[in-house]
Design an enzyme around this catalytic site. Structure first.
Site, short mmCIF file in Angstrom:
data_model
loop_
_atom_site.label_atom_id
_atom_site.label_comp_id
_atom_site.label_asym_id
_atom_site.label_seq_id
_atom_site.Cartn_x
_atom_site.Cartn_y
_atom_site.Cartn_z
N GLU A 43 -6.61 4.80 8.06
CA GLU A 43 -6.27 6.19 7.72
C GLU A 43 -7.43 6.88 7.01
O GLU A 43 -7.55 8.11 7.06
CB GLU A 43 -4.99 6.21 6.86
CG GLU A 43 -3.77 5.93 7.73
CD GLU A 43 -2.57 5.38 7.00
OE1 GLU A 43 -2.54 5.40 5.76
OE2 GLU A 43 -1.65 4.88 7.69
N HIS A 74 -9.53 1.37 5.24
CA HIS A 74 -8.24 1.53 5.91
C HIS A 74 -8.40 2.51 7.07
O HIS A 74 -9.14 3.49 6.96
CB HIS A 74 -7.20 2.04 4.91
CG HIS A 74 -5.79 1.94 5.42
ND1 HIS A 74 -5.29 2.79 6.36
CD2 HIS A 74 -4.80 1.06 5.13
CE1 HIS A 74 -4.03 2.45 6.63
NE2 HIS A 74 -3.71 1.41 5.89
N ASN A 128 0.87 -1.18 0.00
CA ASN A 128 0.00 0.00 0.00
C ASN A 128 0.91 1.23 0.00
O ASN A 128 1.52 1.54 1.02
CB ASN A 128 -0.89 -0.04 1.25
CG ASN A 128 -1.66 1.25 1.45
OD1 ASN A 128 -1.80 2.06 0.52
ND2 ASN A 128 -2.18 1.45 2.65
N GLU A 133 -5.65 -5.03 10.61
CA GLU A 133 -4.59 -4.05 10.85
C GLU A 133 -4.85 -3.30 12.16
O GLU A 133 -5.60 -2.30 12.17
CB GLU A 133 -4.55 -3.03 9.72
CG GLU A 133 -4.27 -3.62 8.35
CD GLU A 133 -3.67 -2.57 7.42
OE1 GLU A 133 -2.58 -2.80 6.93
OE2 GLU A 133 -4.29 -1.51 7.23
N SER A 138 3.31 -2.66 10.39
CA SER A 138 4.76 -2.76 10.64
C SER A 138 5.36 -4.10 10.23
O SER A 138 6.24 -4.63 10.91
CB SER A 138 5.07 -2.43 12.10
OG SER A 138 4.71 -1.08 12.37
N LYS A 166 0.07 4.26 -0.16
CA LYS A 166 -0.55 5.45 0.46
C LYS A 166 -0.34 6.67 -0.45
O LYS A 166 -0.34 6.54 -1.66
CB LYS A 166 0.01 5.67 1.86
CG LYS A 166 0.02 4.40 2.71
CD LYS A 166 0.31 4.68 4.14
CE LYS A 166 0.46 3.35 4.88
NZ LYS A 166 0.33 3.49 6.29
N GLY A 182 2.51 1.73 10.84
CA GLY A 182 3.55 2.75 10.74
C GLY A 182 4.28 3.03 12.03
O GLY A 182 5.02 4.00 12.13
C1 PEP Z 1 -0.76 0.02 6.02
O1 PEP Z 1 -0.78 1.19 5.76
O2 PEP Z 1 -1.69 -0.70 5.63
C2 PEP Z 1 0.35 -0.52 6.81
C3 PEP Z 1 0.24 -1.72 7.27
O3 PEP Z 1 1.41 0.32 7.02
P1 PEP Z 1 2.84 -0.08 7.67
O4 PEP Z 1 3.29 -1.38 7.01
O5 PEP Z 1 3.73 1.05 7.33
O6 PEP Z 1 2.62 -0.27 9.12
#
Ligand code: PEP
Length: 256
Positions: free
Chosen positions: A95, A93, A10, A165, A211, A12, A171
């Site tokens: 975000e 998501h 992803n 998630e 992460s 973003k 992140g």
């Molecule tokens: C994400 O944005 O879906 C995500 C898992 O980000 P990260 O791997 O940076 O934690």
């Protein structure tokens, strides 16, 4: 672990055309790693160029609007992302939920629109830290998932992937523990079996995000009920993303 794990990057709100070289490198490497299904979700502006470059990997969008079209300045419909070359869309998501106030009902409407446009879904769910600390993580996630699903879905095993998630893991550099991931994925699996029946419910993929990196990917994706990973930060360079894929590929090789 699924017979063919699904690893999705992803991007973003990262990437201009200068990043196409990364997508190209990921695609070339993917052609030698066919035991893993690999996909990228670049920003809207790169869907079409990445689709044109890529021969092997899947390409998807990070969001879509629930309406077919109309007076929605700045929005993009599911049919538009499909027309640009997306085969799937990430919806719900955290975000989007946090930064754009998206509620479960809207996610569900978007999911219905995406299916109508012929897209597959990666439906995200996850709990904030307060829910985990108060022992309510599973309740929170299952409630969110139930309310975010589209009204109906034909061939769920084929068209739906769930991404678990935990919000605090995204992140942050701090992935959830394997025990917590397995516990949550097992609860989601039970919910899917109840919702879609034994066969379809067992076949819908459940991937983990938060992460994931080359050091922890093998253990996470090798865990029970984990069918792949949704990767944010570590998907932005071909090198770090493919190191994750290579780690997963090694798990498969050791299993066979
Ligand atoms: C994400 O944005 O879906 C995500 C898992 O980000 P990260 O791997 O940076 O934690």
């Amino acid at each position: 672990m699924a017979s063919r794990p699904f690893i999705v990057g992803n991007w973003k709100m990262h990437g201009t055309r200068a990043m196409l070289s990364e997508a190209r490198a990921i695609d070339r490497a993917a052609q030698r790693l066919m035991q893993v299904e690999i996909a990228l979700a670049p920003p809207f502006t790169l869907i079409h160029p990445v689709r044109r470059e890529a021969e092997q990997i899947g390409v998807g969008a990070q969001d879509c609007h629930p309406a077919d079209g109309g007076a929605y300045t700045g929005d993009i419909s599911a049919a538009m992302v499909a027309d640009a070359g997306a085969g799937f869309v990430i919806l719900g998501h955290s975000e989007r939920r946090q930064g754009h106030g998206e509620k479960d009902k809207l996610v569900s409407e978007k999911a219905t629109a995406a299916l109508d446009a012929g897209l597959k879904l990666i439906l995200c769910c996850g709990e904030p830290m307060e829910k985990r600390e108060s022992g309510k993580a599973i309740d929170h996630v299952l409630r969110q998932l139930k309310a975010s699903l589209p009204d109906t879905i034909e061939e769920p095993a084929e068209r739906l992937t769930i991404a678990y998630e935990p919000i605090w893991a995204i992140g942050s550099g701090e992935a959830a523990s394997i025990d917590d991931i397995v516990e949550m994925h097992t609860a989601i699996r039970e919910f899917l079996v109840k919702t879609f029946g034994e066969e379809d419910g067992a076949a819908v993929r459940i991937i983990y995000g938060g992460s994931v990196n080359a050091e922890n990917a093998a253990e996470i994706v090798g865990a029970d009920e984990v069918d792949g990973a949704l990767v944010g930060g570590a998907s932005l360079s071909a090198e770090s993303f493919m190191n994750i894929v290579l780690a997963v590929q090694e798990v498969i090789a050791n299993r066979d």
